[in-house]
Design an enzyme around this catalytic site. Sequence first.
Site, PDB file in Angstrom:
ATOM      1  N   GLY A  16       0.830  -1.197   0.000  1.00  0.00           N
ATOM      2  CA  GLY A  16       0.000   0.000   0.000  1.00  0.00           C
ATOM      3  C   GLY A  16       0.861   1.242   0.000  1.00  0.00           C
ATOM      4  N   HIS A  17       0.777   2.021  -1.064  1.00  0.00           N
ATOM      5  CA  HIS A  17       1.527   3.258  -1.157  1.00  0.00           C
ATOM      6  C   HIS A  17       0.562   4.428  -1.173  1.00  0.00           C
ATOM      7  CE1 HIS A  17       5.142   1.013  -3.161  1.00  0.00           C
ATOM      8  NE2 HIS A  17       5.023   0.783  -1.880  1.00  0.00           N
ATOM      9  N   THR A  18       0.645   5.274  -0.154  1.00  0.00           N
ATOM     10  CA  THR A  18      -0.238   6.436  -0.059  1.00  0.00           C
ATOM     11  C   THR A  18       0.504   7.680  -0.526  1.00  0.00           C
ATOM     12  OG1 THR A  18      -1.435   5.450   1.802  1.00  0.00           O
ATOM     13  CG2 THR A  18      -1.672   7.817   1.471  1.00  0.00           C
ATOM     14  N   VAL A  58      -3.370  -0.770   3.327  1.00  0.00           N
ATOM     15  CA  VAL A  58      -4.164  -1.870   2.763  1.00  0.00           C
ATOM     16  C   VAL A  58      -5.212  -2.371   3.740  1.00  0.00           C
ATOM     17  CG1 VAL A  58      -4.062  -4.232   1.883  1.00  0.00           C
ATOM     18  CG2 VAL A  58      -2.300  -2.579   1.226  1.00  0.00           C
ATOM     19  N   SER A 100      12.257  13.579   4.559  1.00  0.00           N
ATOM     20  CA  SER A 100      10.859  13.937   4.309  1.00  0.00           C
ATOM     21  C   SER A 100      10.284  14.572   5.569  1.00  0.00           C
ATOM     22  CB  SER A 100      10.051  12.694   3.923  1.00  0.00           C
ATOM     23  OG  SER A 100       8.682  12.998   3.844  1.00  0.00           O
ATOM     24  N   THR A 101       9.672  15.736   5.402  1.00  0.00           N
ATOM     25  CA  THR A 101       9.168  16.494   6.553  1.00  0.00           C
ATOM     26  C   THR A 101       7.650  16.661   6.523  1.00  0.00           C
ATOM     27  OG1 THR A 101       9.576  18.544   5.350  1.00  0.00           O
ATOM     28  CG2 THR A 101      11.336  17.769   6.808  1.00  0.00           C
TER      29      THR A 101
END
Length: 445
Positions: A48-50, A315, A428-429
């Site tokens: 699952g990639h959001t 997912v 990543s912020t």
Amino acid sequence: MTNSEIARGRNVVVVGTQWGDEGKGKVVDWMTPHAQGVVRFQGGHNAGHTLVIKGVKTALQLIPSGIMRDGVACYIGNGVVLDPTHLLGEIERLEKAGVEVRSRLYISESCPLILPFHVEVDKAREALRESSGSGKIGTTGKGIGPAYEDKVARRALRVQDLKHPERFAKKLKELLELHNFALTGYLKGTALEFQPIFDQAMKMAEVLKPMMADVGYLIHKAHQAGANILFEGAQGTLLDIDHGTYPYVTSSNCVAGNAAAGAGVGPQMLHYMLGITKAYTTRVGSGPFPTELEWEKEGTVGYHLATVGQERGTVTGRARRCGWLDAAALKRSIIINGISGLCMTKLDVLDGLAEVKMCIGYELNGQMIDILPLDADDILACKPVFETFPGWTETTFGMTDWDALPLNARRYLERVQEVIGAPIAMVSTGPDRDHTIVLRHPYQA
């Protein structure tokens, strides 16, 4: 022009270095403007990639994250097990959102198919484990494991079989008989009928045929023509079937080296290995987790991580277990994948904590070790050894400049680099594609 003079592309492999859910989808989406193709090379729709683009969430499971960028070719490699029902549903959802999919999605004809009986066997096995007291593995119940078993046993129905109805019917009857025997005999389930499965498969075949392709050869030709390719891993290194916390793992190889085998290209085409890790650690499902905190009790650090980090599976929707960053586990992932650089995600979730901890090793049987053991029982016996850092009150959310980070945040990240022996290339912020600090760009390094 000689072969050495051909302008070939540069290729990057993106892999998770923890137990999955590290934020790979956002990173792949962010890097896609520098690539002309994105490849999924293992797993299935248990991934699952959001993605969050201008505040709008999009969840992808089978289709590569590059689909959200216009003009980018997307490939599903032979290492993926494919549920055609789910794939067509995902295509339909994207098309309703205005995303063009079919003209640039290429599906390997060698992908094993996930069919309804795989799902039933998967669910029935997990229920049997629970009722017998042996404990759940924590599968998603989507048929991934049983489909990979059929592949390894050399009896799988594959995407290419959909083009040949008679061949498909013959193989389906044999395979269904085998799985029905297990379902009704050992697993105490209900047998599935041949005709509905066959009819549905033939109906979906007509839709899928235009997207079927020799994916490995297409990637090879694109690379030779100068295209940059991005290989998108699913799950994470510590869930790898060989190198993870067995048996609490997934059913495929999640490591960077499998990008070659799972896409049908040579290993010389893998140029940069980008590992993705959270600034803390999470895990969905069962299995050992040395740095796990109390994350269900309000007011605890674990609860802060779970709520601020919105830690629920893309997912399954299951709550993710939360704990401090495990650098000793991360070190093993760095070695296994040959990581060139690391992207540290969700740094902003640590904002406001009085102190931040990192596991640098474990006490095991009276000895200090600095890397995650391979045996799950040994991991359960590990007592984590922590380093403690002062936290920061300033917000890091949305920052794009390293020098603008709070001093304590920078010191924490610098110490992580020292312990794991790999450089941090990106931070990543926040969830949006633009909430990114770039120190060393993988396509320009």
